[in-house]
Design a protein around this motif. Structure first.
Motif, short mmCIF file in Angstrom:
data_model
loop_
_atom_site.label_atom_id
_atom_site.label_comp_id
_atom_site.label_asym_id
_atom_site.label_seq_id
_atom_site.Cartn_x
_atom_site.Cartn_y
_atom_site.Cartn_z
N ASP A 58 0.68 -1.18 -0.02
CA ASP A 58 -0.04 -0.14 -0.02
C ASP A 58 0.98 1.41 -0.06
OD1 ASP A 58 -2.46 -1.01 -0.17
OD2 ASP A 58 -2.56 -1.49 2.10
N ARG A 59 1.84 1.19 0.89
CA ARG A 59 2.72 2.51 0.68
C ARG A 59 3.45 2.76 -0.42
NH1 ARG A 59 7.93 2.07 4.62
NH2 ARG A 59 8.95 4.45 4.54
N MET A 60 3.88 1.47 -0.86
CA MET A 60 4.83 1.77 -2.43
C MET A 60 3.88 2.33 -3.42
SD MET A 60 7.99 1.26 -1.65
CE MET A 60 8.40 1.37 -3.02
N PHE A 61 2.65 1.82 -3.72
CA PHE A 61 1.86 1.98 -4.62
C PHE A 61 1.33 3.55 -4.34
CE2 PHE A 61 1.36 -2.40 -5.81
CZ PHE A 61 1.31 -2.17 -7.17
N ALA A 62 1.18 3.79 -3.18
CA ALA A 62 0.78 5.29 -2.91
C ALA A 62 1.45 6.43 -3.29
CB ALA A 62 0.40 5.36 -1.32
N LEU A 63 3.11 6.08 -2.76
CA LEU A 63 4.19 6.74 -3.29
C LEU A 63 4.25 6.92 -4.66
CD1 LEU A 63 6.60 5.93 -0.20
CD2 LEU A 63 5.52 8.17 -0.41
N GLU A 64 4.10 5.78 -5.51
CA GLU A 64 4.48 5.82 -6.82
C GLU A 64 3.22 6.81 -7.60
OE1 GLU A 64 3.85 2.69 -10.34
OE2 GLU A 64 5.31 2.01 -8.66
N ARG A 65 2.06 6.52 -6.90
CA ARG A 65 0.95 7.31 -7.60
C ARG A 65 1.06 8.66 -7.31
NH1 ARG A 65 -5.24 8.17 -5.55
NH2 ARG A 65 -5.95 9.32 -7.23
N LEU A 66 1.40 9.20 -5.92
CA LEU A 66 1.79 10.57 -5.72
C LEU A 66 2.87 11.12 -6.58
CD1 LEU A 66 1.09 10.06 -2.10
CD2 LEU A 66 -0.48 11.59 -3.64
N ALA A 67 3.75 10.64 -6.94
CA ALA A 67 4.85 11.08 -7.59
C ALA A 67 4.47 11.39 -9.04
CB ALA A 67 6.08 9.99 -7.62
N ARG A 68 3.79 10.49 -9.36
CA ARG A 68 3.30 10.59 -10.98
C ARG A 68 2.34 11.86 -10.98
NH1 ARG A 68 2.14 4.93 -10.70
NH2 ARG A 68 -0.06 5.40 -10.93
N THR A 69 1.50 12.28 -9.95
CA THR A 69 0.71 13.52 -9.83
C THR A 69 1.40 14.70 -9.71
OG1 THR A 69 0.26 13.61 -7.40
CG2 THR A 69 -1.18 12.31 -9.05
N GLY A 70 2.80 14.91 -9.63
CA GLY A 70 3.63 15.73 -9.67
C GLY A 70 4.18 16.03 -8.11
N ILE A 71 3.72 15.29 -7.01
CA ILE A 71 4.07 15.43 -5.75
C ILE A 71 5.74 15.16 -5.48
CG2 ILE A 71 3.60 14.75 -3.31
CD1 ILE A 71 0.74 14.68 -4.32
#
Length: 112
Positions: A58-71
């Motif tokens: 859950d942590r890894m997928f969240a960080l990956e998704r957030l990075a893709r949004t420009g965070i």
């Protein structure tokens, strides 16, 4: 997740453009808060080694998704050094002493 209390705190610092997030439940609380803030025009930084979730997946997928949004996904050491900017800062030595000690294993690298 930008609750009225957070909105009130942000209103007290109208010049704030960047927000640093860390805490628990990266895939829920951190993610929703980060997405709310980026939607409001803030630059958002998440301290990866200062976040957690019930599962590493859950942590890894969240960080990956957030990075893709420009965070911006960063580390505690990087944030601390960015805040003091250089060795001329009056707190530089204090911060340097904090980061000299090895950081505990966050589990992030084992999934790369």
């Amino acid at each position: 997740m930008v609750l009225p209390e957070v909105e009130a705190a942000l209103a007290e610092v109208p010049s704030a453009r960047s927000i640093v997030l860390f805490g628990v439940e990266t895939h829920v609380c951190i993610q929703q808060t980060a997405l709310d803030l980026i939607g409001r025009g803030f630059e958002v930084h998440i301290v990866a080694d200062a976040t957690s979730s019930r599962s590493m997946m859950d942590r890894m997928f969240a960080l990956e998704r957030l990075a893709r949004t420009g965070i911006i996904i960063t580390t505690s050491e990087a944030v601390l050094l960015q805040l003091v900017a250089d060795k001329e800062h009056p707190k530089f030595k204090e911060v340097q002493n904090l980061i000299k000690a090895s950081a505990p294993e966050s589990g992030l690298l084992s999934k790369v």
